[in-house]
Design a protein around this motif. Structure first.
Motif, PDB file in Angstrom:
ATOM      1  N   GLU A   6       0.835  -1.205   0.000  1.00  0.00           N
ATOM      2  CA  GLU A   6       0.000   0.000   0.000  1.00  0.00           C
ATOM      3  C   GLU A   6       0.868   1.253   0.000  1.00  0.00           C
ATOM      4  O   GLU A   6       0.589   2.220  -0.728  1.00  0.00           O
ATOM      5  CB  GLU A   6      -0.908   0.004   1.229  1.00  0.00           C
ATOM      6  CG  GLU A   6      -2.001  -1.048   1.204  1.00  0.00           C
ATOM      7  CD  GLU A   6      -2.760  -1.126   2.515  1.00  0.00           C
ATOM      8  OE1 GLU A   6      -2.400  -0.367   3.456  1.00  0.00           O
ATOM      9  OE2 GLU A   6      -3.694  -1.938   2.615  1.00  0.00           O
ATOM     10  N   GLU A  59       0.981   4.247  -2.827  1.00  0.00           N
ATOM     11  CA  GLU A  59       0.717   5.656  -2.508  1.00  0.00           C
ATOM     12  C   GLU A  59       1.822   6.559  -3.045  1.00  0.00           C
ATOM     13  O   GLU A  59       1.564   7.688  -3.482  1.00  0.00           O
ATOM     14  CB  GLU A  59       0.564   5.824  -0.997  1.00  0.00           C
ATOM     15  CG  GLU A  59      -0.742   5.215  -0.454  1.00  0.00           C
ATOM     16  CD  GLU A  59      -0.758   5.101   1.060  1.00  0.00           C
ATOM     17  OE1 GLU A  59       0.274   5.455   1.693  1.00  0.00           O
ATOM     18  OE2 GLU A  59      -1.783   4.651   1.606  1.00  0.00           O
ATOM     19  N   CYS A  62       1.437   6.612  -7.093  1.00  0.00           N
ATOM     20  CA  CYS A  62       0.273   7.297  -7.685  1.00  0.00           C
ATOM     21  C   CYS A  62       0.602   8.669  -8.274  1.00  0.00           C
ATOM     22  O   CYS A  62       0.190   8.965  -9.405  1.00  0.00           O
ATOM     23  CB  CYS A  62      -0.849   7.414  -6.654  1.00  0.00           C
ATOM     24  SG  CYS A  62      -1.800   5.887  -6.446  1.00  0.00           S
ATOM     25  N   ALA A 109      -2.028  -5.806  -2.385  1.00  0.00           N
ATOM     26  CA  ALA A 109      -2.253  -4.506  -1.742  1.00  0.00           C
ATOM     27  C   ALA A 109      -1.806  -3.361  -2.642  1.00  0.00           C
ATOM     28  O   ALA A 109      -2.461  -2.318  -2.715  1.00  0.00           O
ATOM     29  CB  ALA A 109      -1.509  -4.460  -0.412  1.00  0.00           C
ATOM     30  N   THR A 154      -4.512  -0.528  -4.206  1.00  0.00           N
ATOM     31  CA  THR A 154      -4.383   0.883  -3.816  1.00  0.00           C
ATOM     32  C   THR A 154      -4.264   1.802  -5.025  1.00  0.00           C
ATOM     33  O   THR A 154      -4.567   2.990  -4.945  1.00  0.00           O
ATOM     34  CB  THR A 154      -3.156   1.059  -2.897  1.00  0.00           C
ATOM     35  OG1 THR A 154      -3.251   0.132  -1.800  1.00  0.00           O
ATOM     36  CG2 THR A 154      -3.072   2.458  -2.321  1.00  0.00           C
TER      37      THR A 154
END
Length: 396
Positions: A114, A118, A121, A148, A152
């Protein structure tokens, strides 16, 4: 300008001299003074911070991503020693590269996945094409991490993933991941590839099942405790002729676990996919692999087959050329299982195999690879983890 790529290589024992030599050669071949991306694969005999520091100095602090490997592969050399480094320098006005990293992948792979997503992105663009992932081969559990990671990301950011797991020359003590000036362990580094480009790839293992089908009867995550109601280690001992306590590492070089490839993936892959046995627990009688399993899963004990490996390597260029459709590659990255190197093939055989691949795809192509503790590459549209395989990715 298009895309300019140069490769540098050194086996000097001094980390500063090796890093400087490899980086200078890469810049000279690329014809640039400061590239847009530097990819580094190196073995673990070097003082790692000094090695990367030297490369960063020569390349004027250009973005850098890479990891340690059991050996290094370039156009003219296949070297499995404690002192080898390969550098790829890339400059392009048509392709872009963004890099990021995460630590703690061995603590909780889901949280790490995750966290990496993040960070990725903001780096995504409408023309993002693929990810290249380099992770610690002693701590990585692929399935929960990537599940994960992909969950995400936005749907448009679920791209093909290629890469390999960092290695440390069979010591199984500590591997390294490189992100700019940082030297990580228990980390993962990621390259986001975007722009006017595509990726073609080929994947092949070289194992055959031995004995009858078995079934996992007790497991947790990526740890297998029992096979057919018997401690997993006891089952594996049936397939090892030598003294088990002394020959564990040697046995697992050629002995793995084979699982039935899901039906929807078999058109592009073998009937089985293979998992390396990365650790054992004598007291619990268990073994650990690099992806999760569930009770009731069928498995086969598999062994490497030299002839199958040779034939399989010939199929990789065919797979790639079908996708290239005559277009010229910009560069090649190769992620090769450590057990497909010196433990199976003599030095000249290894070189002949790599040269055969290079001849089929183009001997003039910038080519960099390393011997890994695990390989990553898609089958059809699904990102998959592999052991005992060769994964060759061509950016074009």
């Amino acid at each position: 300008m298009g895309t300019s790529v140069g490769i540098g290589f050194s086996t000097r024992r001094s980390p500063m001299e090796a890093g400087s030599e490899a980086a200078r050669t890469a810049l000279e071949q690329a014809g640039v003074s400061k590239p847009d991306l530097v990819i580094v694969f190196a073995t673990v005999g070097y003082q790692q911070q000094q090695l990367i520091g030297a490369i960063r100095e020569v390349t004027s602090g250009a973005p850098l991503c890479g990891c340690s490997g059991e050996g290094i592969i370039v156009q003219d050399a296949v070297v499995e020693t404690n002192f080898a480094v390969g550098v790829m320098a890339i400059a392009s006005d048509e392709v872009s590269f963004n890099i990021t990293s995460v630590t703690g992948i061995g603590e909780d792979p889901r949280i790490a996945g995750e966290s990496l997503a993040e960070k990725v992105c903001p780096l995504l663009a409408e023309d993002s094409r693929a990810f290249f992932l380099l992770a610690d081969g002693l701590a990585f559990d692929f399935d929960p991490f990537v599940a994960a990671f992909e969950a995400t990301l936005p749907a448009s950011g679920r791209l093909p993933i290629f890469g390999g797991l960092a290695a440390d020359n069979w010591a199984s003590r500590k591997t390294y991941q490189y992100h700019n000036d940082e030297i990580l362990s228990q980390g993962a580094c990621c390259i986001v590839l975007s722009g006017n480009c595509r990726v073609a790839w080929g994947i092949n293992h070289g194992c055959v099942p031995v004995g009858a089908k078995r079934t996992i009867t007790r497991s947790k995550g990526n740890v297998i405790f029992e096979i057919d109601g018997t401690p997993a280690l006891e089952v594996l001992k049936e397939y090892v002729d030598e003294d088990w306590a002394v020959k564990w590492n040697k046995a697992t070089l050629n002995l793995g676990l084979g699982f039935r490839t899901p039906e929807h993936l078999r058109e592009r892959y073998d009937e089985y996919y293979v998992r390396y046995i990365m650790a054992k627990d004598d007291e619990a009688g268990s073994v650990t692999i690099q992806s999760d399993v569930t009770d009731g899963t069928d498995l086969w004990i598999v062994r490497r087959d030299k002839e199958l490996m040779l034939d399989g390597l010939k199929s990789i260029p065919r797979q790639i050329k079908e996708d290239l459709a005559g277009q010229k590659p910009k560069l090649v990255l190769q992620f090769e299982c450590m057990g497909r190197g010196r433990v199976v093939f003599k030095e000249q055989e290894r070189m002949d195999l790599v040269k055969s691949l290079q001849r089929d795809l183009g001997e003039e192509l910038p080519w960099l690879g390393f011997y890994t503790y695990g390989e990553i590459g898609p089958i059809s549209r699904y990102n998959c983890f592999h052991n005992f395989t060769s994964v060759v990715a061509v950016i074009y």
